[in-house]
Design a protein around this motif. Structure first.
Motif, PDB file in Angstrom:
ATOM      1  N   PHE A 497       0.827  -1.205   0.000  1.00 33.72           N
ATOM      2  CA  PHE A 497       0.000   0.000   0.000  1.00 33.72           C
ATOM      3  C   PHE A 497       0.867   1.263   0.000  1.00 33.72           C
ATOM      4  O   PHE A 497       0.503   2.257  -0.624  1.00 33.72           O
ATOM      5  N   GLU A 498       1.985   1.236   0.707  1.00 32.30           N
ATOM      6  CA  GLU A 498       2.873   2.382   0.708  1.00 32.30           C
ATOM      7  C   GLU A 498       3.403   2.645  -0.702  1.00 32.30           C
ATOM      8  O   GLU A 498       3.555   3.802  -1.117  1.00 32.30           O
ATOM      9  N   ARG A 499       3.651   1.586  -1.445  1.00 31.42           N
ATOM     10  CA  ARG A 499       4.080   1.749  -2.836  1.00 31.42           C
ATOM     11  C   ARG A 499       2.942   2.302  -3.688  1.00 31.42           C
ATOM     12  O   ARG A 499       3.172   3.090  -4.612  1.00 31.42           O
ATOM     13  N   TYR A 500       1.720   1.885  -3.392  1.00 33.89           N
ATOM     14  CA  TYR A 500       0.565   2.479  -4.070  1.00 33.89           C
ATOM     15  C   TYR A 500       0.532   3.993  -3.847  1.00 33.89           C
ATOM     16  O   TYR A 500       0.300   4.776  -4.779  1.00 33.89           O
ATOM     17  N   MET A 501       0.760   4.398  -2.606  1.00 32.62           N
ATOM     18  CA  MET A 501       0.699   5.814  -2.266  1.00 32.62           C
ATOM     19  C   MET A 501       1.766   6.628  -3.015  1.00 32.62           C
ATOM     20  O   MET A 501       1.493   7.716  -3.530  1.00 32.62           O
ATOM     21  N   MET A 502       2.960   6.091  -3.080  1.00 32.25           N
ATOM     22  CA  MET A 502       4.023   6.806  -3.791  1.00 32.25           C
ATOM     23  C   MET A 502       3.714   6.910  -5.283  1.00 32.25           C
ATOM     24  O   MET A 502       3.973   7.953  -5.906  1.00 32.25           O
ATOM     25  N   ALA A 503       3.143   5.864  -5.844  1.00 32.96           N
ATOM     26  CA  ALA A 503       2.797   5.894  -7.261  1.00 32.96           C
ATOM     27  C   ALA A 503       1.672   6.889  -7.540  1.00 32.96           C
ATOM     28  O   ALA A 503       1.696   7.611  -8.549  1.00 32.96           O
ATOM     29  N   LEU A 504       0.673   6.962  -6.648  1.00 35.71           N
ATOM     30  CA  LEU A 504      -0.428   7.909  -6.824  1.00 35.71           C
ATOM     31  C   LEU A 504       0.048   9.351  -6.664  1.00 35.71           C
ATOM     32  O   LEU A 504      -0.394  10.253  -7.392  1.00 35.71           O
ATOM     33  N   ALA A 505       0.932   9.589  -5.721  1.00 38.19           N
ATOM     34  CA  ALA A 505       1.474  10.935  -5.547  1.00 38.19           C
ATOM     35  C   ALA A 505       2.249  11.370  -6.780  1.00 38.19           C
ATOM     36  O   ALA A 505       2.243  12.550  -7.147  1.00 38.19           O
ATOM     37  N   ALA A 506       2.892  10.429  -7.449  1.00 37.25           N
ATOM     38  CA  ALA A 506       3.686  10.760  -8.629  1.00 37.25           C
ATOM     39  C   ALA A 506       2.825  11.188  -9.813  1.00 37.25           C
ATOM     40  O   ALA A 506       3.304  11.911 -10.691  1.00 37.25           O
ATOM     41  N   VAL A 507       1.538  10.762  -9.847  1.00 38.02           N
ATOM     42  CA  VAL A 507       0.662  11.154 -10.960  1.00 38.02           C
ATOM     43  C   VAL A 507      -0.227  12.339 -10.610  1.00 38.02           C
ATOM     44  O   VAL A 507      -1.141  12.669 -11.371  1.00 38.02           O
ATOM     45  N   GLY A 508       0.023  12.972  -9.456  1.00 35.17           N
ATOM     46  CA  GLY A 508      -0.660  14.234  -9.176  1.00 35.17           C
ATOM     47  C   GLY A 508      -1.637  14.254  -8.024  1.00 35.17           C
ATOM     48  O   GLY A 508      -2.265  15.287  -7.783  1.00 35.17           O
ATOM     49  N   TRP A 509      -1.777  13.163  -7.268  1.00 30.82           N
ATOM     50  CA  TRP A 509      -2.743  13.152  -6.169  1.00 30.82           C
ATOM     51  C   TRP A 509      -2.129  13.755  -4.909  1.00 30.82           C
ATOM     52  O   TRP A 509      -0.985  13.458  -4.562  1.00 30.82           O
ATOM     53  N   ASP A 510      -2.896  14.591  -4.248  1.00 33.08           N
ATOM     54  CA  ASP A 510      -2.471  15.199  -2.990  1.00 33.08           C
ATOM     55  C   ASP A 510      -2.973  14.316  -1.852  1.00 33.08           C
ATOM     56  O   ASP A 510      -4.149  14.362  -1.482  1.00 33.08           O
ATOM     57  N   LEU A 511      -2.084  13.532  -1.281  1.00 30.65           N
ATOM     58  CA  LEU A 511      -2.459  12.569  -0.249  1.00 30.65           C
ATOM     59  C   LEU A 511      -2.364  13.148   1.154  1.00 30.65           C
ATOM     60  O   LEU A 511      -2.587  12.436   2.130  1.00 30.65           O
ATOM     61  N   ASP A 512      -2.056  14.434   1.247  1.00 31.19           N
ATOM     62  CA  ASP A 512      -1.965  15.096   2.553  1.00 31.19           C
ATOM     63  C   ASP A 512      -3.262  15.807   2.929  1.00 31.19           C
ATOM     64  O   ASP A 512      -3.308  16.518   3.935  1.00 31.19           O
ATOM     65  N   VAL A 513      -4.292  15.637   2.121  1.00 29.95           N
ATOM     66  CA  VAL A 513      -5.593  16.250   2.394  1.00 29.95           C
ATOM     67  C   VAL A 513      -6.558  15.162   2.834  1.00 29.95           C
ATOM     68  O   VAL A 513      -6.741  14.154   2.130  1.00 29.95           O
ATOM     69  N   ALA A 514      -7.161  15.339   4.003  1.00 28.73           N
ATOM     70  CA  ALA A 514      -8.130  14.373   4.525  1.00 28.73           C
ATOM     71  C   ALA A 514      -9.515  14.694   3.969  1.00 28.73           C
ATOM     72  O   ALA A 514     -10.075  15.744   4.272  1.00 28.73           O
ATOM     73  N   ALA A 515     -10.041  13.807   3.131  1.00 29.45           N
ATOM     74  CA  ALA A 515     -11.329  14.081   2.490  1.00 29.45           C
ATOM     75  C   ALA A 515     -12.277  12.893   2.544  1.00 29.45           C
ATOM     76  O   ALA A 515     -13.256  12.863   1.815  1.00 29.45           O
ATOM     77  N   LEU A 516     -11.993  11.909   3.396  1.00 29.78           N
ATOM     78  CA  LEU A 516     -12.847  10.726   3.475  1.00 29.78           C
ATOM     79  C   LEU A 516     -13.987  10.887   4.468  1.00 29.78           C
ATOM     80  O   LEU A 516     -15.072  10.339   4.259  1.00 29.78           O
ATOM     81  N   GLU A 517     -13.775  11.607   5.544  1.00 32.15           N
ATOM     82  CA  GLU A 517     -14.793  11.751   6.581  1.00 32.15           C
ATOM     83  C   GLU A 517     -15.682  12.951   6.283  1.00 32.15           C
ATOM     84  O   GLU A 517     -15.195  14.064   6.100  1.00 32.15           O
ATOM     85  N   THR A 518     -16.976  12.721   6.242  1.00 33.21           N
ATOM     86  CA  THR A 518     -17.934  13.791   5.965  1.00 33.21           C
ATOM     87  C   THR A 518     -18.757  14.158   7.193  1.00 33.21           C
ATOM     88  O   THR A 518     -19.734  14.888   7.086  1.00 33.21           O
ATOM     89  N   SER A 519     -18.375  13.643   8.327  1.00 32.72           N
ATOM     90  CA  SER A 519     -19.009  14.007   9.595  1.00 32.72           C
ATOM     91  C   SER A 519     -17.934  13.960  10.673  1.00 32.72           C
ATOM     92  O   SER A 519     -16.820  13.486  10.424  1.00 32.72           O
ATOM     93  N   GLY A 520     -18.271  14.454  11.836  1.00 32.63           N
ATOM     94  CA  GLY A 520     -17.298  14.469  12.912  1.00 32.63           C
ATOM     95  C   GLY A 520     -16.820  13.073  13.250  1.00 32.63           C
ATOM     96  O   GLY A 520     -17.586  12.243  13.745  1.00 32.63           O
ATOM     97  N   GLY A 521     -15.555  12.763  12.940  1.00 31.49           N
ATOM     98  CA  GLY A 521     -15.036  11.422  13.149  1.00 31.49           C
ATOM     99  C   GLY A 521     -14.676  11.158  14.600  1.00 31.49           C
ATOM    100  O   GLY A 521     -14.301  12.059  15.347  1.00 31.49           O
ATOM    101  N   ARG A 522     -14.781   9.905  15.003  1.00 30.16           N
ATOM    102  CA  ARG A 522     -14.395   9.464  16.349  1.00 30.16           C
ATOM    103  C   ARG A 522     -13.098   8.672  16.267  1.00 30.16           C
ATOM    104  O   ARG A 522     -12.787   8.074  15.238  1.00 30.16           O
ATOM    105  N   ARG A 523     -12.349   8.670  17.367  1.00 28.55           N
ATOM    106  CA  ARG A 523     -11.118   7.897  17.462  1.00 28.55           C
ATOM    107  C   ARG A 523     -11.193   7.017  18.701  1.00 28.55           C
ATOM    108  O   ARG A 523     -11.795   7.394  19.711  1.00 28.55           O
ATOM    109  N   VAL A 524     -10.578   5.846  18.635  1.00 23.89           N
ATOM    110  CA  VAL A 524     -10.610   4.911  19.760  1.00 23.89           C
ATOM    111  C   VAL A 524      -9.187   4.491  20.092  1.00 23.89           C
ATOM    112  O   VAL A 524      -8.269   4.606  19.265  1.00 23.89           O
TER     113      VAL A 524
END
Length: 526
Positions: A497-524
């Motif tokens: 998966f880390e290799r996936y991330m490096m490959a996606l960043a190389a084609v222009g994806w900004d992986l430093d932006v959190a955009a998956l949570e659309t409501s107040g997220g909880r942590r445990v």
């Protein structure tokens, strides 16, 4: 300063984009008659023949300095101009539409509050205005509370929704005179006020996110200021042309026909403008498209082996990986979608929380077919994950029985905590309570999880649900856990998966932006 030769100095002036503008050549000579040397400055402007871009023409350059951000086009993203073209055309149509609709709605509202009616009182009109305004303010607070977290991840959706709200409000204002006076008319006018308030919240917030996406040089404030200048000019021209149109559109039927036509055209242009935007952050829909295409193109992925159990367990995988020197495939064999390619596939109004799979088939040239395989919720509270009876949409509904202060669950919690011990998340897919044959994955996020951990959690859930979707009798928690274990081993093998991330960043994806949570997220933490 570019060079120094004898008593000559050459100064080269450039703009923010490092484009040469003017050269100044300073020459100095001493004739012996003066105690101070004399100097001359020669100005060398770029030749007209060397100008290759239409933006470099003097008139166009002056206009671009006024209405476009400094350093354009280098200071903004590539999709800025297409969005602005459609957006400003849309604003022009909206100005024309507003001139006609404003005349109708203003007259309709005045008739609705009693203008021309001898029995009407100023007090009732004032109370109606207060009710409209109060309804809008309350709606603003509730709407911001309900969808505030989703406005940035789903900015394209809410940018278009804002104009839908505004256009419906115009139509309701125009319909208000035909509604019986009293409760029904007050309801219609109040609803129009609520929709305008929602338009303000959705439009303003989503526009701020889009502006942040366009700005590349930290020039967000200037970009917003130039957008304001563009809108001012367009609105001014629109008001003038709209006034001319209004003078020639007098009958009720003609006015309504023009109004509905302009509203439809206005929404069409706004849709085209939003479609032109190529967001570089991975929200839930874009993550589905990117990860499903990437996973299905990975030759190492064997769905049958993951589903049948012929693959290794996670413990066996770790032993085998330690003996392996490299993976069979390289990123060159993966299908990595760029933000532009994903923008062509994503929908403006996606289904909330849907898990969709796109199989990569290089031999087929037609548009990829999306398969809805289930749903997922990320950053859920523990009560929803465990399936407390207070959560009516529990993903584990049907396998949990509860008492007044405690409940029983058949979820393999101990095994799950051990399996995800080294991960920053935990999830377990269960049959969807709403759709038969579909799966729902509730994802718990551990305290301190990073943005990349959240992306891995979503990609893992997508892969596990895709494998489960092909199983007819996968209702046994032990069998489900086994599939989750094997898919996690696949994602973790040789830091895949880390290799996936490096490959996606190389084609222009900004992986430093959190955009998956659309409501107040909880942590445990456990």
């Amino acid at each position: 300063m570019d060079s120094f030769a004898g008593n000559r100095l050459t100064f080269q002036e450039t703009d923010e984009a490092d484009t040469a503008i003017t050269a100044f050549i300073y020459s100095e000579h001493d004739d012996g008659a003066s105690k101070q040397p004399a100097g001359r400055v020669d100005v060398m402007n770029p030749s007209t023949a060397a100008t290759t871009s239409w933006l470099d023409q003097p008139l166009i350059k002056s206009l671009s300095d006024v209405f476009l951000p400094s350093g354009y086009p280098h200071s903004v993203s590539e999709d800025y101009l297409p969005y602005q073209i459609f957006s400003q055309i849309k604003d022009s149509l909206q100005a024309f539409c507003s001139s006609i609709a404003g005349l109708l709605s203003s007259r309709a509202v005045l008739q609705g509050v009693g203008v021309g009616n001898a029995d009407a009182s100023p007090t009732s009109a004032l109370l109606l205005h207060i009710l409209q305004d109060s309804s809008g303010r309350v709606a603003t607070i509730l709407f911001a509370h309900r969808v505030g977290t989703a406005l940035e991840p789903e900015c394209k959706t809410y940018r278009l929704a804002a104009d839908v709200f505004n256009d419906i409000a115009m139509i309701l204002d125009c319909l208000s005179p035909g509604v019986p006076a009293g409760y029904m008319r007050v309801t219609v006018l109040s609803t129009a006020g609520v929709l305008r308030a929602l338009c303000g919240v959705a439009g303003g917030s989503s526009k701020a996110s889009l502006s942040a996406h366009f700005a590349r040089w930290g020039n967000l404030a200037e970009l917003n200021a130039k957008d304001s200048s563009q809108e001012t000019v367009i609105s001014l021209v629109g008001m003038l042309v709209g006034s001319l149109v209004v003078s020639h559109v007098t009958s009720l039927s003609t006015t309504w026909a023009a109004l509905l036509f302009l509203l439809g055209l206005h929404l069409s242009m706004n849709y085209a403008a939003v479609r032109a935007v190529q967001m570089t952050s991975l929200n839930r829909q874009r993550a589905n498209i990117v990860f499903s295409t990437l996973l299905s193109s990975d030759p190492d992925l064997n769905i049958e082996a993951l589903a049948s159990g012929s693959g290794s367990t996670i413990q066996e995988k770790k032993k085998r990986v330690s003996r392996s020197s490299s993976l069979k495939t390289t990123p060159e064999k993966w299908k990595l979608l760029t933000p532009a390619e994903v923008a062509e596939q994503e929908r403006i109004f996606p289904k909330d929380g849907a898990l969709e799979w796109i199989s990569y088939q290089p031999e087929k040239q037609h548009q990829p077919i999306k398969q809805n395989i289930g749903s997922a919720a990320i950053g859920v509270p523990l009560s929803k994950f465990f399936g407390d009876t207070n959560t009516s949409t529990s993903s584990t509904k049907g396998i949990i029985s509860s008492t007044s202060s405690s409940f029983k669950t058949s979820l393999p919690i101990t095994q799950l905590s051990t399996l995800f011990e080294e991960e920053a998340y935990l999830f377990f897919p269960c049959p969807s309570p709403s759709k038969k044959g579909r799966w729902h994955a509730s994802i718990l996020l551990k305290k301190g999880c990073s943005k990349q951990d959240r992306l891995k959690a979503w990609a893992h859930a997508l892969l596990a649900v895709w494998v489960l979707n092909g199983q007819k009798d996968a209702n046994d928690p032990a069998q489900i856990l086994d599939i989750v274990s094997r898919t996690l081993a696949f994602m973790s093998e040789q830091s895949r998966f880390e290799r996936y991330m490096m490959a996606l960043a190389a084609v222009g994806w900004d992986l430093d932006v959190a955009a998956l949570e659309t409501s107040g997220g909880r942590r445990v933490c456990f």
